[in-house]
Scaffold this active site. Sequence first.
Site, PDB file in Angstrom:
ATOM      1  N   SER A   1       0.835  -1.188   0.000  1.00 52.82           N
ATOM      2  CA  SER A   1       0.000   0.000   0.000  1.00 52.82           C
ATOM      3  C   SER A   1       0.882   1.255   0.000  1.00 52.82           C
ATOM      4  CB  SER A   1      -0.969  -0.037   1.185  1.00 52.82           C
ATOM      5  OG  SER A   1      -2.019   0.883   1.027  1.00 52.82           O
TER       6      SER A   1
ATOM      7  N   ASP B   1      -9.359  -4.802  -5.965  1.00 50.86           N
ATOM      8  CA  ASP B   1      -8.737  -3.651  -5.300  1.00 50.86           C
ATOM      9  C   ASP B   1      -9.122  -2.362  -6.018  1.00 50.86           C
ATOM     10  OD1 ASP B   1      -6.937  -1.758  -4.135  1.00 50.86           O
ATOM     11  OD2 ASP B   1      -5.443  -3.325  -3.819  1.00 50.86           O
TER      12      ASP B   1
ATOM     13  N   HIS C   1      -8.198  -4.631  -1.525  1.00 51.90           N
ATOM     14  CA  HIS C   1      -6.986  -3.959  -1.065  1.00 51.90           C
ATOM     15  C   HIS C   1      -6.506  -4.574   0.253  1.00 51.90           C
ATOM     16  CE1 HIS C   1      -4.081  -0.734  -1.073  1.00 51.90           C
ATOM     17  NE2 HIS C   1      -4.363  -0.473   0.181  1.00 51.90           N
TER      18      HIS C   1
END
Length: 305
Positions: A161, A249, A279
């Site tokens: 991320s 995602d 995600h």
Amino acid sequence: MRFALEALLVDVPDEQVAEACAFYRSRAAGRGPADFAELKEARAKKPAPRAVVPPPLEETVEAAGVRVPVRVFLPADGPPRGVYLGIHGGGFYMGTAAQGDERHCALADALRIAVIGIDYRLAPEHPWPAAPDDCEAVALWLVEQAETRFGTSRLAIGGSSAGATLALATLLRLRDRGVVDRFAGAALRFGTYDLSAHTPSGRLIADEYFIQAYVGHVPDRDRTLPDISPLYADLSGLPPALLVVGGEDILLEDNLTLAGRLSAAGNDVELRVYPAAPHGFTGHPTALAATAIDGVNSWLSERIG
């Protein structure tokens, strides 16, 4: 030419996909903090990471005039054959290096490498460029000291991320310094590469508070700076990269675009899209996540040599 997302999906067992789908159906949808008050509350409620044995070495390293706390894991069986620099996620405004202790401890032993976790400064108390400054400093410290400290100069970097975003920004800085060739590979999991909202993928997250916390002080027109939004960078001359992202995602398009731009710039890039995965999926307790992590570990092992 026929181009479909299904052609990009990693081939995993049907039972893993079914288990992941069931897990996400039973899981309440979440969202990030909407303002600083919610962020403080979320930080306070976040449970402390579980302790690992043996515990990491905690120290502060310095390079380019910046001092940064790090957590160091060494393999139990013999000297390290390489060093991996891991950068945690959390939207640039949450998390600590300790949240990666379990993975980093296991990674050190599985690959027989040293693993370094970075406690970079968080927004909004320390907005951009504090986080990439800290990550660059630790990377430079490794370039200068890895051989002396760990007995190897074989380096790799990665993150998830926001950590993936920072890893790529760090590599761009190192390339501009002429030392990026010291890194043999970058394992980037579901990063966000456009914080400017100038691309369709960037507009999907334009209203997220983490962007305001991290770069709210930067005028909109300047958020295409490569150090903020690496998607806009000259991406030539970078080490091999592995991009891992879930098919569900919100950042999927961001990662597809980055993979295309990395390849067009002449880099060695591999894209792995996992079905039924949102995600952050590699941090979830599913067999699909374990398969993805095993794949990342194998890729890193091959690059470190």
